[in-house]
Write a protein that holds these residues in place. Sequence first.
Motif, PDB file in Angstrom:
ATOM      1  N   PHE A 111      -7.310  41.570  16.802  1.00  0.00           N
ATOM      2  CA  PHE A 111      -6.877  42.462  17.619  1.00  0.00           C
ATOM      3  C   PHE A 111      -5.578  41.287  17.334  1.00  0.00           C
ATOM      4  CE2 PHE A 111      -9.534  45.160  18.215  1.00  0.00           C
ATOM      5  CZ  PHE A 111      -8.969  46.185  17.825  1.00  0.00           C
ATOM      6  N   PHE A 112      -4.177  41.269  16.833  1.00  0.00           N
ATOM      7  CA  PHE A 112      -3.315  40.233  16.720  1.00  0.00           C
ATOM      8  C   PHE A 112      -1.832  40.497  18.255  1.00  0.00           C
ATOM      9  CE2 PHE A 112      -4.831  40.573  12.536  1.00  0.00           C
ATOM     10  CZ  PHE A 112      -4.888  39.294  12.478  1.00  0.00           C
ATOM     11  N   THR A 113      -2.521  39.850  19.281  1.00  0.00           N
ATOM     12  CA  THR A 113      -1.482  39.921  19.961  1.00  0.00           C
ATOM     13  C   THR A 113      -0.390  39.144  20.662  1.00  0.00           C
ATOM     14  OG1 THR A 113      -3.511  39.229  22.262  1.00  0.00           O
ATOM     15  CG2 THR A 113      -2.908  41.745  21.075  1.00  0.00           C
ATOM     16  N   LYS A 114       0.557  39.357  21.739  1.00  0.00           N
ATOM     17  CA  LYS A 114       1.736  38.237  22.466  1.00  0.00           C
ATOM     18  C   LYS A 114       0.648  37.303  22.735  1.00  0.00           C
ATOM     19  CE  LYS A 114       5.046  42.273  22.748  1.00  0.00           C
ATOM     20  NZ  LYS A 114       6.435  41.997  23.944  1.00  0.00           N
ATOM     21  N   GLU A 115      -0.580  37.430  22.957  1.00  0.00           N
ATOM     22  CA  GLU A 115      -1.277  36.126  23.774  1.00  0.00           C
ATOM     23  C   GLU A 115      -2.085  35.710  23.118  1.00  0.00           C
ATOM     24  OE1 GLU A 115      -1.571  39.628  24.866  1.00  0.00           O
ATOM     25  OE2 GLU A 115       0.500  39.132  26.765  1.00  0.00           O
ATOM     26  N   GLY A 116      -2.584  36.260  21.641  1.00  0.00           N
ATOM     27  CA  GLY A 116      -2.652  35.447  20.582  1.00  0.00           C
ATOM     28  C   GLY A 116      -3.813  36.061  19.779  1.00  0.00           C
ATOM     29  N   VAL A 117      -5.727  35.992  19.062  1.00  0.00           N
ATOM     30  CA  VAL A 117      -5.966  37.005  18.031  1.00  0.00           C
ATOM     31  C   VAL A 117      -6.751  37.023  19.164  1.00  0.00           C
ATOM     32  CG1 VAL A 117      -7.117  36.862  16.269  1.00  0.00           C
ATOM     33  CG2 VAL A 117      -4.828  35.892  15.561  1.00  0.00           C
TER      34      VAL A 117
ATOM     35  N   GLY B 138     -17.890  45.286  26.053  1.00  0.00           N
ATOM     36  CA  GLY B 138     -16.361  43.879  25.286  1.00  0.00           C
ATOM     37  C   GLY B 138     -17.660  43.280  24.214  1.00  0.00           C
ATOM     38  N   SER B 139     -18.470  43.662  23.442  1.00  0.00           N
ATOM     39  CA  SER B 139     -18.263  42.131  22.630  1.00  0.00           C
ATOM     40  C   SER B 139     -18.808  42.943  21.476  1.00  0.00           C
ATOM     41  CB  SER B 139     -20.810  42.799  23.140  1.00  0.00           C
ATOM     42  OG  SER B 139     -21.338  44.431  22.855  1.00  0.00           O
ATOM     43  N   GLY B 140     -18.048  44.705  21.420  1.00  0.00           N
ATOM     44  CA  GLY B 140     -17.575  44.490  20.189  1.00  0.00           C
ATOM     45  C   GLY B 140     -18.240  45.659  19.376  1.00  0.00           C
ATOM     46  N   LYS B 141     -19.343  46.397  20.269  1.00  0.00           N
ATOM     47  CA  LYS B 141     -20.263  47.557  19.661  1.00  0.00           C
ATOM     48  C   LYS B 141     -18.819  48.413  19.081  1.00  0.00           C
ATOM     49  CE  LYS B 141     -22.323  48.048  23.860  1.00  0.00           C
ATOM     50  NZ  LYS B 141     -21.485  47.340  24.343  1.00  0.00           N
ATOM     51  N   SER B 142     -18.072  48.813  19.963  1.00  0.00           N
ATOM     52  CA  SER B 142     -17.190  50.474  19.558  1.00  0.00           C
ATOM     53  C   SER B 142     -16.803  50.136  18.459  1.00  0.00           C
ATOM     54  CB  SER B 142     -16.302  50.674  21.048  1.00  0.00           C
ATOM     55  OG  SER B 142     -17.766  51.022  21.867  1.00  0.00           O
ATOM     56  N   ILE B 143     -15.973  48.604  18.478  1.00  0.00           N
ATOM     57  CA  ILE B 143     -14.518  48.304  17.850  1.00  0.00           C
ATOM     58  C   ILE B 143     -15.676  48.366  16.607  1.00  0.00           C
ATOM     59  CG2 ILE B 143     -12.916  46.818  16.394  1.00  0.00           C
ATOM     60  CD1 ILE B 143     -12.747  47.697  18.990  1.00  0.00           C
ATOM     61  N   THR B 144     -16.671  48.303  16.204  1.00  0.00           N
ATOM     62  CA  THR B 144     -17.777  48.138  15.168  1.00  0.00           C
ATOM     63  C   THR B 144     -17.690  49.317  14.830  1.00  0.00           C
ATOM     64  OG1 THR B 144     -19.217  45.534  15.299  1.00  0.00           O
ATOM     65  CG2 THR B 144     -20.204  48.068  13.841  1.00  0.00           C
ATOM     66  N   GLY B 145     -17.749  50.387  14.990  1.00  0.00           N
ATOM     67  CA  GLY B 145     -18.457  51.576  14.687  1.00  0.00           C
ATOM     68  C   GLY B 145     -16.546  53.086  14.324  1.00  0.00           C
ATOM     69  N   PHE B 146     -15.657  51.804  14.769  1.00  0.00           N
ATOM     70  CA  PHE B 146     -14.253  52.374  14.553  1.00  0.00           C
ATOM     71  C   PHE B 146     -14.083  51.771  13.662  1.00  0.00           C
ATOM     72  CE2 PHE B 146     -13.330  53.400  18.939  1.00  0.00           C
ATOM     73  CZ  PHE B 146     -13.711  53.932  19.350  1.00  0.00           C
ATOM     74  N   SER B 147     -14.187  50.735  12.765  1.00  0.00           N
ATOM     75  CA  SER B 147     -14.131  49.539  11.947  1.00  0.00           C
ATOM     76  C   SER B 147     -14.677  50.471  10.239  1.00  0.00           C
ATOM     77  CB  SER B 147     -14.469  48.208  11.732  1.00  0.00           C
ATOM     78  OG  SER B 147     -14.077  47.512  12.939  1.00  0.00           O
ATOM     79  N   ILE B 148     -15.422  51.264  11.007  1.00  0.00           N
ATOM     80  CA  ILE B 148     -16.606  51.649   9.993  1.00  0.00           C
ATOM     81  C   ILE B 148     -15.999  53.107   9.300  1.00  0.00           C
ATOM     82  CG2 ILE B 148     -18.765  53.114   8.894  1.00  0.00           C
ATOM     83  CD1 ILE B 148     -19.658  50.481  10.632  1.00  0.00           C
ATOM     84  N   LEU B 149     -14.860  53.728  10.679  1.00  0.00           N
ATOM     85  CA  LEU B 149     -14.662  55.087  10.502  1.00  0.00           C
ATOM     86  C   LEU B 149     -13.585  54.303   9.850  1.00  0.00           C
ATOM     87  CD1 LEU B 149     -16.235  57.476  12.540  1.00  0.00           C
ATOM     88  CD2 LEU B 149     -16.037  57.783  10.240  1.00  0.00           C
ATOM     89  N   GLY B 150     -12.588  53.428   9.733  1.00  0.00           N
ATOM     90  CA  GLY B 150     -11.171  52.971   9.779  1.00  0.00           C
ATOM     91  C   GLY B 150     -10.637  53.644  10.835  1.00  0.00           C
TER      92      GLY B 150
ATOM     93  N   VAL C  85      -9.275  52.239  13.443  1.00  0.00           N
ATOM     94  CA  VAL C  85      -8.754  50.652  14.471  1.00  0.00           C
ATOM     95  C   VAL C  85      -7.269  50.912  14.009  1.00  0.00           C
ATOM     96  CG1 VAL C  85      -8.797  48.422  14.268  1.00  0.00           C
ATOM     97  CG2 VAL C  85     -10.875  49.359  13.848  1.00  0.00           C
ATOM     98  N   ASP C  86      -6.782  51.022  15.458  1.00  0.00           N
ATOM     99  CA  ASP C  86      -5.206  51.391  15.881  1.00  0.00           C
ATOM    100  C   ASP C  86      -4.538  49.438  15.599  1.00  0.00           C
ATOM    101  OD1 ASP C  86      -5.220  54.026  15.661  1.00  0.00           O
ATOM    102  OD2 ASP C  86      -5.529  54.109  17.646  1.00  0.00           O
ATOM    103  N   GLN C  87      -3.148  49.806  15.364  1.00  0.00           N
ATOM    104  CA  GLN C  87      -2.400  48.773  14.966  1.00  0.00           C
ATOM    105  C   GLN C  87      -2.782  47.672  16.428  1.00  0.00           C
ATOM    106  OE1 GLN C  87      -0.915  46.531  13.164  1.00  0.00           O
ATOM    107  NE2 GLN C  87      -1.751  47.744  11.138  1.00  0.00           N
ATOM    108  N   PRO C  88      -2.524  46.949  17.439  1.00  0.00           N
ATOM    109  CA  PRO C  88      -2.360  45.468  16.439  1.00  0.00           C
ATOM    110  C   PRO C  88      -3.904  44.995  15.763  1.00  0.00           C
ATOM    111  CG  PRO C  88      -2.765  44.757  18.917  1.00  0.00           C
ATOM    112  CD  PRO C  88      -2.868  45.832  18.995  1.00  0.00           C
ATOM    113  N   GLY C  89      -4.584  46.003  15.726  1.00  0.00           N
ATOM    114  CA  GLY C  89      -5.931  45.549  15.517  1.00  0.00           C
ATOM    115  C   GLY C  89      -6.402  45.860  14.023  1.00  0.00           C
ATOM    116  N   ARG C  90      -6.879  45.140  12.594  1.00  0.00           N
ATOM    117  CA  ARG C  90      -7.543  44.989  11.650  1.00  0.00           C
ATOM    118  C   ARG C  90      -8.091  44.876  11.086  1.00  0.00           C
ATOM    119  NH1 ARG C  90      -2.672  42.000  11.087  1.00  0.00           N
ATOM    120  NH2 ARG C  90      -2.630  39.742   9.856  1.00  0.00           N
ATOM    121  N   ILE C  91      -8.318  45.402  10.106  1.00  0.00           N
ATOM    122  CA  ILE C  91      -9.858  44.114   9.209  1.00  0.00           C
ATOM    123  C   ILE C  91      -9.312  43.601   8.448  1.00  0.00           C
ATOM    124  CG2 ILE C  91     -11.493  44.751   7.833  1.00  0.00           C
ATOM    125  CD1 ILE C  91     -12.201  47.308   8.984  1.00  0.00           C
ATOM    126  N   VAL C  92      -9.669  42.294   8.266  1.00  0.00           N
ATOM    127  CA  VAL C  92      -9.097  40.803   7.910  1.00  0.00           C
ATOM    128  C   VAL C  92     -10.169  40.204   6.874  1.00  0.00           C
ATOM    129  CG1 VAL C  92      -7.952  40.451   9.961  1.00  0.00           C
ATOM    130  CG2 VAL C  92     -10.126  39.211  10.284  1.00  0.00           C
TER     131      VAL C  92
END
Length: 338
Positions: A23-29, A53-65, A67-74
């Motif tokens: 996630f590319f935020t104003k505070e950093g990545v 906050g360990s990344g479990k749910s974002i993993t699931g969202f990533s698989i399904l495509g 992930v909303d901005q400012p996040g992206r699969i890099v």
Amino acid sequence: MSVPTTGERGEPTLSVRNLKTHFFTKEGVVKAVDGISFDVAPGEVLGLVGESGSGKSITGFSILGLVDQPGRIVDGEILFQGRDLVHLPEEEQRKLRGSKIAMIFQDPMMTLNPVLRVDTQMTEAVLAHRDVSKEQALDIAREALVRVGIAAPDERLASYPHQFSGGMRQRVAIAIAFLNEPDLIIADEPTTALDVTIQGQILYEAQNLCRDTGTALIWITHDLAVVAGLADQISVMYAGKIVEQGSVDRVLDQPAHPYTSGLIGSVPGRNQRGERLFQIPGMTPSLLNLPDGCAFRSRCPHADIACEEEPSEQRTDDGRLVRCVRPLAGRPRDGEAA
């Protein structure tokens, strides 16, 4: 992280390779998911566990495509039945969602439309992906509600989501995920709001679905008791990385990573009456400012100067993978006396 060999698991339904979602935020990545890999075979249940906050749910969202901005699969690959979902056009991804891949969200109102009756929502989910009549779609919806323990299904089909309790709405959301018997279901803590009896029923139905249809299931949770009774494989996440993975029996019986050991030691019921409950000291570090070396070292009772270096993955004698400089070997579990 490579994936442990599992002998008779067969060709995986899903293969995740070096997935990185930032996630590319104003505070950093924010490196919410930072280079994880795992497989899920047909009919297999993978427990994806860790603190908030360990990344479990974002993993699931990533698989399904999803992930909303400012996040992206890099970086990385998400191979579903051989197709890389990362580079799949959005139109093709939409065709897969709800038919071949389904997700059960922690909040059922992420699935349910508050202004449509339940029968409308469920039959539309069937008709969008299957060549059946509206009457057949209604029968499929009715059977799905019964499967998740909803009595008087005809009455419930004619109701709106606001007429249900929170737990009942979650059961409807779970039924919708089961409708088209997908090849992969991602369940993001779906039974948190349910009472123990209904939770057990849902887990039983999930196991039956996997066994009878070959559906692969990723169960995202912080509840190790659920994972122990449901999953075949387990991946433990911390600060965006998988720190230990292997068969659920081996990992929970003799954890190799201090974080896994701490999670197990924190489970209520392990203490004698009157003893203070064990907890992992400290807090999960900010993903904007992770420490050098092992991200867990400030909370680890076994940390030393070697942990100031980034730990590489190691394979244990029983085939597990663990990301630790010195994996636990015969030491007492955190929270237990030596």
